[in-house]
Scaffold this active site. Sequence first.
Site, PDB file in Angstrom:
ATOM      1  N   ASN A 208      -1.089   6.857   6.526  1.00  0.00           N
ATOM      2  CA  ASN A 208      -0.264   6.221   7.043  1.00  0.00           C
ATOM      3  C   ASN A 208       1.189   6.232   6.317  1.00  0.00           C
ATOM      4  O   ASN A 208       2.060   5.565   6.742  1.00  0.00           O
ATOM      5  CB  ASN A 208      -0.652   4.653   6.842  1.00  0.00           C
TER       6      ASN A 208
ATOM      7  N   HIS B  46      -1.249  -8.586  12.166  1.00  0.00           N
ATOM      8  CA  HIS B  46      -1.867  -7.917  13.118  1.00  0.00           C
ATOM      9  C   HIS B  46      -3.015  -8.494  14.051  1.00  0.00           C
ATOM     10  O   HIS B  46      -3.969  -8.050  14.431  1.00  0.00           O
ATOM     11  CB  HIS B  46      -2.391  -6.490  12.775  1.00  0.00           C
TER      12      HIS B  46
ATOM     13  N   LYS C 124       0.802  -1.231  -0.004  1.00  0.00           N
ATOM     14  CA  LYS C 124       0.030  -0.016   0.134  1.00  0.00           C
ATOM     15  C   LYS C 124       0.784   1.395   0.147  1.00  0.00           C
ATOM     16  O   LYS C 124       0.324   2.179  -0.516  1.00  0.00           O
ATOM     17  CB  LYS C 124      -0.973   0.013   1.275  1.00  0.00           C
TER      18      LYS C 124
END
Length: 436
Positions: A149, A195, A126
């Site tokens: 981010n 995660h 990403k």
Amino acid sequence: MITSPAWRGKRFAVLGLARSGAATVRALVASGAEVLAWDANEAARQAVQKSAGEAERLFVDDFADWTEIEADGFVFSPGVPLNRHPLAAVARETGVPLIGDIELFAQARADLPAHRVVGITGTNGKSTTTALIHHIIETAGVPARLGGNIGLPILGQKPLPEGGVYVLELSSYQIDLTHSLDCDVAVLLNITPDHLDRYDGFEGYAASKARLFAMQSKGHAAIIGIGDAASANIARQVALSGRSEDVTKIAPGVCMDQSRWPALQGPHNAQNALAAIAACEALGIDRAAIDRGLESFPGLPHRMERIATRSGVLFVNDSKATNPESTAPALAAFPRIHWILGGVAKTDSLEACRPGFGHVVRAYTIGEAGPLFAGLLEGEMPVEQSGTLEAAVRAAAAQAKPGEAVLLSPACASFDQFRDFEARGDAFRVAVESLG
């Protein structure tokens, strides 16, 4: 900075005062909101107090009992684990909205000059895809801002003029704290297990990614990679929700001529490029500008970054590859590789890298995981236990032949020998530059 009259006269409690938290405090205070702020790091607290101005509306204090706080929103840093932090449970019990800086940006959009938003998420790729889309948009002469981010916090940046495009990299953590971001173009690259300590299994993690499309209006573009079952299922669900015409599917394994894109080598970057092309086409950017952007894209620091070519040997810094899944694409990108790997292992397996083993001429292990990884690779390829990055660079440079690549792609965290992956990548550059 981006401000909004929607926040004037309201009260927000902000937890976490690193870059995005500090920018959030400044934007809220400048908008006329009252802000209660806290961070366990004293230096972060002092920096916010110094930079926010308007001190009469800013209170930096350890508000331990949030049940006593009357607020219009609890603003959490994305790093706060919502499934474990006690203050997240308080927010849910008291009914106070739990939000992040991306949600505040979404609330501010109505008062900004007319613009569009591209949101990019996915487990891998990403950052590159976000930076590539931003680069293509700017190459086309359209004003753009990079945030989320990646890069600077979006609230800390100057608003775009009319017609501009905000390009946001969005982690699952940021999506969890966002409720009204209606992206004109939303991109999902892939979903692989990651995660999982923050979610109720893999399904919970995938559901977080899917929310990016649930927040979209019908008629807004949804670009989804379908190379994994979870992403393909999201594409089906978006189509079945009455938005089949909005969905563009990016299939895996598409062959492309990447020879004119020096910073976009390897099959994974073919997929990243396809997603970026689809996003830019959805914005109405013409193909000539897209081609110019693909050709001139410089790549990201520490992500398959071409450092130098010495005596016909290419040196590549992929320090950002901190797990085997991230390293695997780099091994696929070059035909003959001298592979430097090691650090703090996140797993005792390198199976994710196996498809690229045939490209490795020799491996050089470093750091805490050096002996473990040497043991895993012996019998698969020649291996040297170099110990340090500098020693590995010297050994690889001495043995590499013209046409081959020396690749730092550690498949590990960096904290045994370096402050972070950026410091590790910088050390690799220094080691390459110091070669005779």
